[in-house]
Design a protein around this motif. Structure first.
Motif, PDB file in Angstrom:
ATOM      1  N   GLY A  84       0.817  -1.219   0.000  1.00 25.39           N
ATOM      2  CA  GLY A  84       0.000   0.000   0.000  1.00 25.39           C
ATOM      3  C   GLY A  84       0.847   1.264   0.000  1.00 25.39           C
ATOM      4  O   GLY A  84       0.615   2.182  -0.791  1.00 25.39           O
ATOM      5  N   ILE A  85       1.868   1.275   0.856  1.00 29.69           N
ATOM      6  CA  ILE A  85       2.701   2.472   0.968  1.00 29.69           C
ATOM      7  C   ILE A  85       3.519   2.686  -0.311  1.00 29.69           C
ATOM      8  O   ILE A  85       3.872   3.797  -0.670  1.00 29.69           O
ATOM      9  CB  ILE A  85       3.592   2.391   2.232  1.00 29.69           C
ATOM     10  N   GLU A  89      -1.036  -0.847  -6.932  1.00 28.62           N
ATOM     11  CA  GLU A  89      -0.880  -1.377  -8.286  1.00 28.62           C
ATOM     12  C   GLU A  89       0.286  -0.705  -9.016  1.00 28.62           C
ATOM     13  O   GLU A  89       0.636   0.428  -8.700  1.00 28.62           O
ATOM     14  CB  GLU A  89      -2.141  -1.045  -9.106  1.00 28.62           C
ATOM     15  N   THR A  90       0.816  -1.386 -10.024  1.00 33.37           N
ATOM     16  CA  THR A  90       1.792  -0.751 -10.907  1.00 33.37           C
ATOM     17  C   THR A  90       1.066   0.302 -11.741  1.00 33.37           C
ATOM     18  O   THR A  90       0.019   0.028 -12.310  1.00 33.37           O
ATOM     19  CB  THR A  90       2.410  -1.798 -11.867  1.00 33.37           C
ATOM     20  N   ARG A  91       1.592   1.490 -11.742  1.00 35.23           N
ATOM     21  CA  ARG A  91       0.971   2.546 -12.554  1.00 35.23           C
ATOM     22  C   ARG A  91       1.684   2.599 -13.912  1.00 35.23           C
ATOM     23  O   ARG A  91       2.878   2.844 -13.997  1.00 35.23           O
ATOM     24  CB  ARG A  91       1.086   3.867 -11.789  1.00 35.23           C
ATOM     25  N   ILE A 272       5.216   5.656  -7.777  1.00 38.09           N
ATOM     26  CA  ILE A 272       6.533   5.293  -8.294  1.00 38.09           C
ATOM     27  C   ILE A 272       6.255   4.455  -9.544  1.00 38.09           C
ATOM     28  O   ILE A 272       5.557   3.448  -9.473  1.00 38.09           O
ATOM     29  CB  ILE A 272       7.331   4.462  -7.273  1.00 38.09           C
ATOM     30  N   MET A 273       6.761   4.895 -10.681  1.00 34.41           N
ATOM     31  CA  MET A 273       6.404   4.202 -11.931  1.00 34.41           C
ATOM     32  C   MET A 273       7.513   3.305 -12.471  1.00 34.41           C
ATOM     33  O   MET A 273       7.240   2.288 -13.095  1.00 34.41           O
ATOM     34  CB  MET A 273       5.985   5.222 -12.985  1.00 34.41           C
ATOM     35  N   ASP A 290       4.242  -4.865  -5.298  1.00 34.44           N
ATOM     36  CA  ASP A 290       4.186  -6.177  -4.639  1.00 34.44           C
ATOM     37  C   ASP A 290       5.543  -6.878  -4.648  1.00 34.44           C
ATOM     38  O   ASP A 290       5.952  -7.494  -3.665  1.00 34.44           O
ATOM     39  CB  ASP A 290       3.094  -7.055  -5.276  1.00 34.44           C
ATOM     40  N   ARG A 291       6.270  -6.746  -5.771  1.00 35.99           N
ATOM     41  CA  ARG A 291       7.590  -7.394  -5.828  1.00 35.99           C
ATOM     42  C   ARG A 291       8.565  -6.727  -4.879  1.00 35.99           C
ATOM     43  O   ARG A 291       9.397  -7.391  -4.250  1.00 35.99           O
ATOM     44  CB  ARG A 291       8.160  -7.318  -7.248  1.00 35.99           C
ATOM     45  N   MET A 292       8.459  -5.400  -4.772  1.00 38.55           N
ATOM     46  CA  MET A 292       9.354  -4.686  -3.859  1.00 38.55           C
ATOM     47  C   MET A 292       9.069  -5.086  -2.411  1.00 38.55           C
ATOM     48  O   MET A 292       9.986  -5.304  -1.619  1.00 38.55           O
ATOM     49  CB  MET A 292       9.185  -3.181  -4.070  1.00 38.55           C
TER      50      MET A 292
END
Ligand code: GDP
Length: 298
Positions: A84-85, A89-91, A272-273, A290-292
């Motif tokens: 969430g932070i 989702e990936t933008r 963050i894109m 999610d991967r981060m």
């Protein structure tokens, strides 16, 4: 990056492993440890506070699954909250209805803008686009030449003022580049702008003038994740001075504590894109919250 934070969180979770259920005191002790871990990782205080409050509330709530033991429940909550932070989702990039899509890069000198321009151009070319790089950093000697080298390596066109052409105005260069892109059928224009070593009103004004002249579809703020808390101050200054739609984190391969990466989304409200993870053009990808989060909790 994030090694220390990962280690700290792992030890917080392991101390919960023997517990049958979590008392309020356990939750308080755990969230206090998480708070220290985040502060040590250089995460900005308002972000830490919001994060810890969320974790605490959810850990006390009844929403957690009965199928998980207490340690697993806390890991799941922390994982969800990290995602969430980091933005959820990936933008993805927004493309203009009528090409060219204009992407403007802004940030401090040394943030990795020029390198990023090449990485993004290569990444887009590999997806079938025909990007053009634009050298609108006319401040730093060699900046134009550096972009030309990067363009060659990325195998994409570079638009730059001819030496001796008398065009010394980055706003004019940016404006002309759009016509040139249309004429040569480039569907994406990536404008590299000038940065300074510190936040500087003139640099902000120039970036804002370029923005006004070309109305970018995406203005991306490029920030070095190694600069810690300064990343947050810089992001705020750019938000006020120029405004931006998304953030690119660079130098995530470094050994900094990672607080910038965890703070910038919450502080600026912008996603963050993309993430840069090295000096080579391939060291780059879309940013996946999610991967981060998994990497941090690995
Ligand atoms: P600009 O002044 O913002 O255009 O920054 P540059 O693109 O010239 O990059 C500054 C320095 O950082 C160069 O030495 C780059 O090779 C290096 N750099 C850029 N991105 C990364 C990255 O993701 N990881 C690492 N380790 N170095 C990077």
């Amino acid at each position: 990056m994030f090694e220390t934070l990962s280690d700290r969180l792992t030890s917080v979770f392991s101390s919960l492993r023997s517990k049958g259920r979590l008392s309020d005191a356990d939750i308080d002790a755990t969230t206090r440890e998480i708070r220290i871990a985040l502060l040590e990782a250089d995460v900005a205080l308002p972000v830490v506070k919001a994060f810890v409050a969320q974790v605490k509330e959810r850990a006390r709530g009844s929403e957690v699954s009965q199928a998980l033991n207490p340690a697993q429940q806390v890991v799941k909550i922390v994982n969800d909250e990290l995602i969430g932070i980091l933005g959820g989702e990936t933008r993805r990039l927004r493309f203009a209805k009528t090409p060219p899509t204009v992407i403007m890069l802004a940030g401090l000198q040394g943030a990795g803008k020029t390198t990023l321009a090449g990485k993004l151009a290569r990444w887009l070319r590999e997806q079938g686009h025909a990007p053009m790089l634009v050298a609108a950093d006319l401040q730093r000697p060699n900046a134009v030449q550096q972009l030309q080298v990067v363009g060659e390596r990325a195998q994409v066109a570079v638009f730059a003022p001819e030496p001796g052409s008398g065009v010394g105005d980055p706003v004019e260069v940016a404006r002309r580049s759009i016509d040139e892109a249309r004429r040569l059928n480039h569907d994406i224009v990536i404008i590299d702008t000038a940065g300074r070593l510190g936040i500087d009103q003139e640099m902000m004004r120039q970036a804002a003038d370029i923005r006004d002249a070309v109305s970018p579809d995406e203005t991306l703020f490029v920030v070095d994740a190694m600069i810690g808390q300064d990343a947050v101050t810089t992001a705020q200054a750019f938000m006020e001075g120029v405004g931006f739609d998304g953030v690119v984190l660079t130098k995530l391969d470094g050994d900094a504590r990672g607080g910038a990466a965890l703070s910038v989304r919450h502080i600026t409200g912008r996603p963050i894109m993309f993430a840069s993870t090295g000096e080579k053009l391939e060291d780059f990808d879309a940013f996946h919250p999610d991967r981060m989060a998994s990497r941090i909790l690995d």
